[in-house]
Design an enzyme around this catalytic site. Sequence first.
Site, short mmCIF file in Angstrom:
data_model
loop_
_atom_site.label_atom_id
_atom_site.label_comp_id
_atom_site.label_asym_id
_atom_site.label_seq_id
_atom_site.Cartn_x
_atom_site.Cartn_y
_atom_site.Cartn_z
CB THR A 56 -13.37 -1.70 4.12
OG1 THR A 56 -14.20 -0.58 3.35
CG2 THR A 56 -13.83 -3.00 3.69
CE LYS A 78 -13.27 -0.86 -7.46
NZ LYS A 78 -11.90 -1.52 -7.39
CG ASP A 82 -2.15 0.57 0.79
OD1 ASP A 82 -2.45 1.69 0.39
OD2 ASP A 82 -3.27 0.01 0.85
CG ASP A 98 1.99 6.42 -5.89
OD1 ASP A 98 0.91 6.05 -6.30
OD2 ASP A 98 2.38 7.68 -6.24
CE1 TYR A 132 -14.61 1.92 -6.03
CE2 TYR A 132 -16.73 1.40 -6.07
CZ TYR A 132 -15.31 1.31 -5.98
OH TYR A 132 -15.50 0.06 -5.09
#
Length: 263
Positions: free
Chosen positions: A189, A158, A38, A61, A154
């Site tokens: 999350t 996806k 991450d 990154d 988004y």
Amino acid sequence: MDLELTGRTALITGGDSGIGWHTAKLLVEEGARVAITDVDQAALDAAAAGLPGEVLAVAADLTDPADVARLHREVTAALGDPEILVHAAGVTGAQGLFHEVDEDGWRTTMEVDFFAAVRVVRVFVDGMRRRGRGRIVLLASEDAVQPYVDELPYCAAKAAVLSLVKGLSKTYGGEGVLVNAVSPAFIATPMTDAMMEKRSTELGVSVQEAVGGFLDEERPFMELKRRGEPEEVAAVIAFLVSERASFVNGSNYRVDSGSVATI
């Protein structure tokens, strides 16, 4: 069930929390050798310390091709070529109605939620091809097939991930590299925590009330009427990267409590 993962090597992006962390935990428990990545090294180190075994933590990154290349060098130097790649890194990205989101919002969201997947697969797939075996799971979303008007960047990213998965599965399946997607919906999350905290502030209600209202108003087909748990998604991912899924390729597994309304 023995997933036959003992000794397998895996890289998990977005591994410092949420679905990525729980997937790492499950794979370690199943005997795999795992690397997580991450952007924040301190957060990764803390995440690795909480896992039940030795885990390689390499910050990178994924929007920077040079950093992705460095990630590849460090992971392969330590573990060899990973046989398993789980790409769980992602962000909510730019939000708002279409006319409210500028081009930078679109570009930033696509960089993290789509192009990062392209970059990571590109640098690690050749090692799998040389082995004649590989398992790749890319995290998509219910939003890919059921778009919501306030987060179209988004949703589009996806949807692109699903198309990428199908194309990769056709390209490399014959070489023993199986590629699949997992599409969660409203999992507990840090990303959805932030969404619900924002909603709670805007509406002047508790976070719990914000979650309940969101389920009623925005996700009416989630029949279990709760957020999913990250370990519930991790279990599906672990199956897909295992020998038990040796005939599964190019599929999209929904872990969404029925949120997607179509068949």
